[in-house]
Structure formats: structure tokens, C-alpha cells
Design a protein around this motif. Structure first.
Motif, PDB file in Angstrom:
ATOM      1  N   TYR A 141       1.117   6.528   5.197  1.00 13.01           N
ATOM      2  CA  TYR A 141       1.251   5.787   3.933  1.00 13.01           C
ATOM      3  C   TYR A 141       0.562   6.481   2.765  1.00 13.01           C
ATOM      4  CZ  TYR A 141      -3.475   4.342   5.140  1.00 13.01           C
ATOM      5  OH  TYR A 141      -4.799   4.356   5.475  1.00 13.01           O
ATOM      6  N   TYR A 142       0.159   7.732   2.971  1.00 13.90           N
ATOM      7  CA  TYR A 142      -0.500   8.410   1.852  1.00 13.90           C
ATOM      8  C   TYR A 142      -0.083   9.883   1.799  1.00 13.90           C
ATOM      9  CZ  TYR A 142      -3.647   9.884   5.597  1.00 13.90           C
ATOM     10  OH  TYR A 142      -4.150  10.409   6.756  1.00 13.90           O
ATOM     11  N   LEU A 346      -1.614   6.851  -2.320  1.00 16.73           N
ATOM     12  CA  LEU A 346      -0.591   6.242  -1.462  1.00 16.73           C
ATOM     13  C   LEU A 346       0.803   6.780  -1.777  1.00 16.73           C
ATOM     14  CD1 LEU A 346      -1.393   2.507  -0.820  1.00 16.73           C
ATOM     15  CD2 LEU A 346      -2.506   4.552  -0.001  1.00 16.73           C
ATOM     16  N   PHE A 348       5.015   6.207  -0.405  1.00 16.45           N
ATOM     17  CA  PHE A 348       5.917   5.470   0.471  1.00 16.45           C
ATOM     18  C   PHE A 348       6.902   6.430   1.142  1.00 16.45           C
ATOM     19  CE2 PHE A 348       9.492   2.647   1.476  1.00 16.45           C
ATOM     20  CZ  PHE A 348       8.806   1.826   2.351  1.00 16.45           C
ATOM     21  N   PHE A 384       4.508   0.660   9.514  1.00 17.06           N
ATOM     22  CA  PHE A 384       3.436   0.365   8.556  1.00 17.06           C
ATOM     23  C   PHE A 384       2.563  -0.701   9.198  1.00 17.06           C
ATOM     24  CE2 PHE A 384       1.304  -1.204   4.845  1.00 17.06           C
ATOM     25  CZ  PHE A 384       1.233  -0.111   3.985  1.00 17.06           C
ATOM     26  N   PHE A 446       6.215   0.742  -3.990  1.00 17.13           N
ATOM     27  CA  PHE A 446       6.513   0.213  -2.660  1.00 17.13           C
ATOM     28  C   PHE A 446       7.567  -0.900  -2.746  1.00 17.13           C
ATOM     29  CE2 PHE A 446       3.365   1.701   0.567  1.00 17.13           C
ATOM     30  CZ  PHE A 446       2.812   2.709  -0.201  1.00 17.13           C
TER      31      PHE A 446
END
Ligand SMILES: Cc1cc2nc3c(=O)[nH]c(=O)nc-3n(C[C@H](O)[C@H](O)[C@H](O)COP(=O)(O)OP(=O)(O)OC[C@H]3O[C@@H](n4cnc5c(N)ncnc54)[C@H](O)[C@@H]3O)c2cc1C
Length: 491
Positions: A141-142, A346, A348, A384, A446
Motif C-alpha cells: 500500500y505504499y 501511500l 494504491f 489490503f 484510494f
């Protein structure tokens, strides 16, 4: 050039990707799959981060996989132990042979006519293309390339060394040096006691405090139980005890924040003594569990503060100077090394360029289905994890759901599965209900979640077990079709 085709392409070989490989082999044994990994190693987060003291901040009985017991003494484990566990999982399950290292995925395009994704990656500058029926994003996620560093005034002027924990120089010698760690999150709380062991002094400089709680790194009950019971049975019991306890604390924090806040602060006072200014340095402005609770194993941070080898300063940075940092209060911190533990950038789905039937997908306009697939996007799932519990609990459930979905499609002779939003009562909400700075900075990129199931993410493992493992995959929202049905027509 022949293009290789797989039933499933998994992107990423961290906890999620290795788990995906194991679940696919166990539940969809006829499925062909490949894992495309951008780096040269497995492990993702646990291989990338190499700063002193790197460790989990949740227990390994829930950060471990459902199918492989955690058997080491420490429940709060260091990075190398977690990496070893992942290597063992990959080796025991023959997953290495499915991984293509050095393949960085850049783009994926879906074609409804053939019901296939074309996945484009680069390998050492060379373009590589594969196709698949189902794309499983386990890319974290990053941004792996860089962490988040605010643009502090005067940074270039500082004559010492500036380090971000995500890109830790392995030869950095901090013995006898004055160190300032900027930040108050899990990374800062880990780094400060670890560096304080040999540094001249470590100052944790924070703009505002975070809730911290001390727990023993070893779980005495778990270690006793593991001596008496078979490994898997003991693991399951401890896992469920930890899940239940964690959910209970989270719910209590949300329903009775004042009571939980008082308890947390009392515990800190007990560690640091009556003379310590807990009000300034350990009393956050937000309510407990509006951001992740920071774990202090074996009270190491408090011990470092008590011993005088570390201290906390709560203030704002005015400017970096040649010799350190000048604060808005007018005070100055002298430093040889400044660590910017200021967080992650972050991202996506790894920033992958995604298109469906020639139309670019803007994920911020989509709604997450069970927090793992996206409205109008066929045959794509992403892993996630939970924000209020261990990542792997949700990663495991996501993998199980993907396997059920693939098996259902195979059994019904369908090729396309698309979550379709046709309920006018569903109201879009934020992807996560958390106020942490790194989420605030990036949430606009996101997807949203919806106000009710199956678009709502409850951050609740027990509820998700029912939703992911037992509720029919053909739930009326997931629309199944043969190859050729255009995604746009389904929506
Ligand atoms: C320092 C730190 C500590 C943490 N501690 C905890 C904890 O204690 N408990 C917890 O629950 N969570 C924790 N987390 C969250 C943590 O990231 C997850 O627990 C978990 O490691 C995520 O696993 P993952 O496989 O989904 O993603 P990652 O670990 O991020 O792995 C993603 C993989 O995908 C690869 N990849 C990414 N993009 C591409 C691409 N485009 N092409 C090819 N490959 C790609 C990466 O190279 C990487 O190998 C922590 C995170 C950090 C940064």
C-alpha cells in the motif's frame, strides 16, 4: 514474440503474495499462476525495512498465516525472524519456482472479448508482457521507491547525516552520536530505544504525541500452551484469544474513549513516574484507536527515557541548522544524525496504469467490494489488510475468497466476475476510518467504501470470516458473465 498466459498473475511476493501462492496451490490446484515481484527478494516490507530494531507492532499469532503456526518464543518479532518465517513458507510450499523476480509491473489492461488481462512489466529495462484470466494485486500500500519526508526548511544546510528509515544505510555508524528522530509513530518508537543503546543520546522530536502501550515481547501464556499442545492447535487458540482481545479493546476505545484514554495514560505514568510530563509528551489530541496504537515491547522506550539515553521533545520544527534543528519554541536540538521517521508515501495498487476495455480506470471513482475488488473492474482483486488488527488476517481471507471465486467461475463456465453497484442507497465513504497523517495525505487517490454490505469494510475479522468464507460468491452484486460481455454493459 509468444506471450505467456496464466490463470492468475499475482503481483508482489510479500506476506500477501506468498500467502496467495499457498492458497492457490491448496484450493485451486489446477490453476496456473505466476508471482511477478519487482525486487530481487521475497518479503516486501520485511525485507525492505532494515532500520535498527525493526520489528512487528502486532503479535505474530495474528500476523502469521492461518496455515502455518508461529513457533518462536517472541510474539512481537524482529524483522529477520519474520523474513525467516516467510522464506520457510515459500520453501515448504514450493512457491519460489512460481516467482519471477525483478519484474516491476507498470500496467494492466482488461479485454472483455477475450476475458483476459494483459500485464506489462519491466525487467531490467526490458518490457515483459504476460496475460492472465485473473489479476491478484499483492503489491502492498505504499511507494517502495521513497518514503514521505516533509519539506523542512533549511534541510540542505544541515552538516550531519539525514536518513529516512525506508532507505537505511547499512553502514551508518551512530555509536556515540547525537541523534534526533523526527516522528512519533511505530517506526520512531522502535528506533529510539534501539539506537539509544549505543548512541550518545537519542531525542524523539514529535509535533504531537501518539498513544503507546507496553506489552511483553514474549507471550508467557502462549509459550506455555505451545509446550502442552500440538503446534497447530496451540496456534489456533492463541490466535483466537488475540483476535478477540484486540477487537474488544478496539470496540471499547470507540465506545468509551475517555475511559480507555485514562487507562492508557495511567499506564504510561506508571512507567515514567510522577515527575514526567505525560500531559505534553504522551497525551494525543485524538481519541484512542482513531490512529493505530503504538506498541512498546518490554517497555523498551520507557526504559530508555528513564535511563536518560533517550528523551522526548514535543515542539515544531522552525528550521534545520548547520548543527541540528531550531524549534518554534526557540530551543535548539544539536544533532550528528537526523532520522526522518515521518512515514510512508501511500500508493494504491502500486500506481499501476489500469484500463478496462480501453478506458483508463480511476480507482478513486470506484467503490471497494468487500474491500478487495472494485466496482466495474472485472477479475481483479487486491490484498489490503486491517488497520486495527494484523494485516495477514484479512490477507488470508482475501486469498480464500479469490480461490472460491475462481472455483465458482470454473464450475459455472463463466469467465468474468465484476462487482456491480446497482443499489442507490449505498453512500460512498472514506476507504479507511483512520485519521493518521499518511492516510489523510493519500486517501483521495484510494477507492471509497460503501455505507452497507458488501461495499462496507467493517475491520472485523469475525464478521469477515462469514462474509469471505461462507456467504455465496454469487450474491447478486458480483455479476458473472461469459467472455465477450463488456464490463461497461454489466454496470
Ligand atoms: C515498518 C512497517 C512495519 C509494519 N508492521 C506491521 C505489523 O506489525 N503488523 C501489521 O499487521 N502490519 C504491519 N505493517 C504493514 C505491512 O506492510 C503488512 O503487515 C504486510 O507486510 C504487507 O504485506 P503485503 O505483502 O501485502 O505488502 P508488502 O509487504 O508491501 O509487499 C508488497 C510486495 O509487492 C512488490 N511490488 C509492489 N509493487 C510492485 C509492482 N508494481 N510490480 C512488482 N512487484 C511489486 C514489492 O516489491 C513487495 O515485495 C508494517 C508496515 C511497515 C512499513
Amino acid at each position: 514474440m509468444t506471450i505467456e498466459h496464466f490463470d492468475v498473475v499475482v503481483v508482489g511476493a510479500g506476506i500477501s503474495g506468498i500467502g496467495a501462492g499457498r492458497h492457490l496451490q491448496a484450493h485451486c490446484p489446477d490453476c496456473s499462476y505466476v508471482i511477478l515481484e519487482g525486487r530481487a527478494q521475497i518479503g516486501g516490507t520485511w525485507d525492505l525495512f532494515r532500520y535498527p530494531g525493526i520489528r512487528s507492532d502486532s503479535d505474530m499469532y495474528t500476523l502469521g498465516y492461518s496455515f502455518k503456526p508461529w513457533t518462536e518464543a517472541k510474539a512481537i518479532a524482529d524483522g529477520p525472524s519474520i523474513l525467516k518465517y516467510l522464506h520457510e513458507t515459500a520453501t515448504e510450499n514450493g512457491i519460489y519456482s512460481h516467482i519471477r523476480f525483478g519484474h516491476h509491473v507498470k500496467a494492466a489492461s482488461w479485454d472483455s472479448a477475450t476475458a483476459r488481462w494483459t500485464v506489462e512489466a519491466t525487467r531490467g529495462g526490458e518490457a515483459v508482457r504476460v496475460t492472465c484470466n485473473f489479476l491478484f494485486m499483492c503489491s502492498g500500500y505504499y511507494d517502495y521507491a521513497r518514503g514521505y519526508t516533509p519539506d523542512f526548511e533549511g534541510m540542505a544546510r544541515f552538516r550531519g547525516t539525514i536518513v529516512h528509515p525506508q532507505l537505511w544505510p547499512q553502514d551508518l555508524d551512530y555509536a556515540g552520536k547525537r541523534v534526533v528522530v523526527i516522528g512519533s509513530g511505530a517506526t520512531a518508537v522502535t528506533l529510539v530505544p534501539a539506537m539509544a543503546r549505543t548512541a550518545a543520546h537519542v531525542t524523539m522530536l514529535q509535533r504531537s504525541p501518539t498513544y503507546v502501550i507496553s506489552r511483553p515481547a514474549e507471550d508467557a501464556f502462549a509459550n506455555r500452551l505451545r509446550r502442552w499442545l500440538p503446534a497447530m492447535l496451540a496456534y489456533r487458540i492463541i490466535r483466537w484469544r488475540n483476535v478477540t482481545l484486540q477487537q474488544w479493546i478496539f470496540r471499547l476505545a470507540r465506545s468509551r474513549p475517555a475511559q480507555v484514554r485514562k487507562k492508557l495514560l495511567d499506564l504510561v505514568r506508571a512507567e515514567l513516574g510522577p515527575g514526567y510530563d505525560v500531559g505534553t509528551h504522551f497525551t494525543p489530541r485524538y481519541k484512542p484507536w482513531e490512529q493505530r496504537l503504538c506498541l512498546v515491547p518490554d517497555a523498551d522506550l520507557f526504559a530508555a527515557i528513564r535511563s536518560g539515553s533517550a528523551s522526548v521533545v514535543t515542539d515544531r520544527i522552525d528550521t534545520f541548522t548547520e548543527g541540528g534543528i531550531l524549534l518554534e519554541s526557540g530551543n535548539a536540538l544539536e544533532a550528528d544524525i537526523i532520522v526522518t521517521a515521518t512515514g510512508l508515501e501511500l500508493q494504491f495498487l502500486s500506481g499501476m496504469d489500469t484500463s478496462v476495455d480501453g478506458q483508463k480506470v480511476d480507482f478513486s471513482k470506484t467503490l471497494g467490494y468487500k474491500g478487495m475488488m472494485f466496482s466495474g473492474v472485472p477479475n481483479l482483486a487486491s490484498s489490503f489488510g486491517y488497520t486495527n488488527a494484523s494485516w495477514t488476517l484479512k490477507a488470508d481471507l482475501t486469498c480464500e475468497y479469490v480461490c472460491r471465486l475462481l472455483n465458482h467461475m470454473r464450475a459455472t463456465g463463466t469467465a468474468i466476475a465484476t462487482p456491480v453497484l446497482d443499489d442507490p442507497d449505498v453512500v460512498p465513504e472514506r476507504w479507511v476510518d483512520f485519521s493518521s497523517g499518511y492516510f489523510e495525505r493519500a486517501l483521495h487517490k484510494f477507492p471509497k467504501q460503501g455505507s452497507k454490505l458488501p461495499w462496507k469494510v467493517y475491520q472485523n475479522y469475525a464478521k469477515d470470516i462469514l462474509l469471505f468464507k461462507y456467504r455465496s460468491v454469487d450474491d447478486g452484486t458480483m455479476v458473472f458473465a461469459k467472455a465477450g460481455a463488456r464490463a461497461a454493459e454489466l454496470a
